[in-house]
Scaffold this motif. Structure first.
Motif, PDB file in Angstrom:
ATOM      1  N   PRO A 194       0.795  -1.269   0.105  1.00  0.00           N
ATOM      2  CA  PRO A 194      -0.024   0.076   0.035  1.00  0.00           C
ATOM      3  C   PRO A 194       0.848   1.187  -0.114  1.00  0.00           C
ATOM      4  N   ILE A 195       0.079   2.416  -0.604  1.00  0.00           N
ATOM      5  CA  ILE A 195       0.831   3.700  -0.468  1.00  0.00           C
ATOM      6  C   ILE A 195       0.114   4.414   0.890  1.00  0.00           C
ATOM      7  N   TYR A 196       1.093   5.038   1.511  1.00  0.00           N
ATOM      8  CA  TYR A 196       0.746   5.878   2.606  1.00  0.00           C
ATOM      9  C   TYR A 196       0.606   7.347   2.316  1.00  0.00           C
ATOM     10  N   ALA A 197      -0.406   8.021   2.408  1.00  0.00           N
ATOM     11  CA  ALA A 197      -0.724   9.373   1.908  1.00  0.00           C
ATOM     12  C   ALA A 197      -1.215  10.399   3.105  1.00  0.00           C
ATOM     13  N   SER A 198      -0.878  11.380   3.046  1.00  0.00           N
ATOM     14  CA  SER A 198      -0.983  12.612   3.954  1.00  0.00           C
ATOM     15  C   SER A 198      -0.964  12.435   5.433  1.00  0.00           C
ATOM     16  N   PHE A 199       0.061  11.472   5.553  1.00  0.00           N
ATOM     17  CA  PHE A 199       0.380  11.428   7.170  1.00  0.00           C
ATOM     18  C   PHE A 199       1.434  12.519   7.182  1.00  0.00           C
ATOM     19  N   LYS A 200       1.193  13.269   8.133  1.00  0.00           N
ATOM     20  CA  LYS A 200       2.250  14.661   8.725  1.00  0.00           C
ATOM     21  C   LYS A 200       2.787  14.253  10.035  1.00  0.00           C
ATOM     22  N   ILE A 223      -5.206  -3.942   0.019  1.00  0.00           N
ATOM     23  CA  ILE A 223      -4.941  -2.631   0.252  1.00  0.00           C
ATOM     24  C   ILE A 223      -4.124  -1.917  -1.039  1.00  0.00           C
ATOM     25  N   SER A 224      -4.719  -1.040  -1.356  1.00  0.00           N
ATOM     26  CA  SER A 224      -3.920  -0.413  -2.392  1.00  0.00           C
ATOM     27  C   SER A 224      -3.285   0.827  -1.989  1.00  0.00           C
ATOM     28  N   GLU A 225      -4.165   1.727  -1.084  1.00  0.00           N
ATOM     29  CA  GLU A 225      -3.699   2.889  -0.358  1.00  0.00           C
ATOM     30  C   GLU A 225      -4.101   3.273   0.821  1.00  0.00           C
ATOM     31  N   ASN A 243      -8.149  -3.031  -3.607  1.00  0.00           N
ATOM     32  CA  ASN A 243      -7.608  -3.525  -5.157  1.00  0.00           C
ATOM     33  C   ASN A 243      -8.851  -4.030  -5.667  1.00  0.00           C
ATOM     34  N   ASP A 244      -9.778  -4.636  -4.640  1.00  0.00           N
ATOM     35  CA  ASP A 244     -11.095  -5.189  -5.366  1.00  0.00           C
ATOM     36  C   ASP A 244     -12.077  -4.204  -5.642  1.00  0.00           C
ATOM     37  N   GLY A 245     -11.934  -3.018  -5.690  1.00  0.00           N
ATOM     38  CA  GLY A 245     -12.874  -1.861  -5.918  1.00  0.00           C
ATOM     39  C   GLY A 245     -13.583  -1.111  -4.803  1.00  0.00           C
ATOM     40  N   ASN A 246     -13.501  -1.868  -3.777  1.00  0.00           N
ATOM     41  CA  ASN A 246     -14.165  -1.177  -2.547  1.00  0.00           C
ATOM     42  C   ASN A 246     -13.365  -0.189  -1.762  1.00  0.00           C
TER      43      ASN A 246
END
Length: 291
Positions: A194-200, A223-225, A243-246
């Motif tokens: 997964p990619i971890y985004a917006s973690f400050k 888990i994609s992101e 990854n399954d669209g949910n």
């Protein structure tokens, strides 16, 4: 000429002895009694001549044992010295086990255990080897070395798994499951993580990674992101893209315990949608959420 034999002196009566003669007579009697006690064994008298062969045999046995011990130590020293100077004391083969993503070449490079190195510089040095390996490659955890066939070494590695990639500007940094963020960055993340985004906040990220590490492998790979997406009601809210669209909304502190229900909930959904695990666990379709 007539030869006259000297008559034996008659033993003087005790009352006729001088004090000195009485003392000498008593000393002689004590000596004879002491000799009798020393020469008795099992109720039988033993002569000194009978003891000598046994003493000689015991001495020969003791000397033989000492000589055998010295010869054994000498031969052992020769064998040990011969082993240390022979090719058997140098590693002929290295086998790496226990890894998932790390290659055998990466492990050997980090541990510096290669063919030709002295066996005794490796065996019994697991703590030092593990410490040096982690400094060279943080993904290498504990290293245990075992020896077989004289000079074949097996490295059993406890690998620290990759937890995903942290978005930093336009680049991605690898993050390990122990919370360590690798210094090297890449323009594109690797697949399957997964990619971890917006973690400050570093603490928020550390807690999120620790929660992620507890998940089953099947859920991890789905888990994609993971995006940090707090609101007034939930300052720990995260938004997941699967990854399954949910999509999933969850809370960092309860992430691992709640995500165990994901597979069962997703299996009952007729269409892709949103699964909310913040309070309780329920789902609804994207169509319903857009209305």
């Amino acid at each position: 000429m007539a030869i006259f034999k000297q008559r034996p002196k008659k033993k003087a009566k005790p009352d006729q002895l001088t004090p000195w003669e009485k003392f000498q007579q008593q000393a002689d009697e004590n000596q004879r009694a002491e000799q009798k006690r020393h020469f008795k064994w099992s109720g039988k008298r033993i002569r000194i001549g009978d003891k000598l062969p046994k003493l000689k045999t015991q001495r020969r046995r003791l000397a033989t044992r000492r000589a055998g011990l010295l010869i054994g130590l000498f031969l052992l020293g020769i064998v040990g010295a011969s082993y240390f100077i022979s090719p058997l004391s140098h590693i002929a083969q290295v086998k790496v086990t226990g890894t998932e993503k790390l290659t055998a070449a990466q492990v050997q490079s980090a541990t510096q255990i290669k063919t030709g190195k002295s066996v005794w510089a490796v065996i019994g040095q697991d703590k030092t080897t593990s410490r040096l390996a982690r400094q060279a490659n943080p993904q290498v955890g504990q290293v245990k070395t075992t020896l077989s066939n004289w000079n074949h070494v097996t490295l059993k590695v406890s690998e620290i798994r990759l937890a995903g990639y942290l978005v930093t500007g336009g680049n991605y940094q690898r993050v390990l499951e122990n919370g360590l963020i690798m210094k090297q960055s890449a323009s594109q993340p690797g697949g399957g993580y997964p990619i971890y985004a917006s973690f400050k906040s570093g603490q928020r990220l550390q807690t999120m990674i620790a929660q992620y590490a507890k998940l089953p492998a099947a859920v991890k790979h789905n888990i994609s992101e993971i995006k940090f997406d707090p609101n007034k009601a939930n300052p720990e809210r995260v938004h997941l893209y699967m990854n399954d669209g949910n999509e999933v909304y969850a809370t960092i502190s309860t992430f691992a315990s709640k995500m165990q229900y994901y597979t069962g909930i997703a299996a009952k959904m007729k269409t892709n949608g949103i699964i909310n695990l913040e309070v309780g666990a329920y789902s609804y379709s994207f169509k319903k959420s857009s209305k």
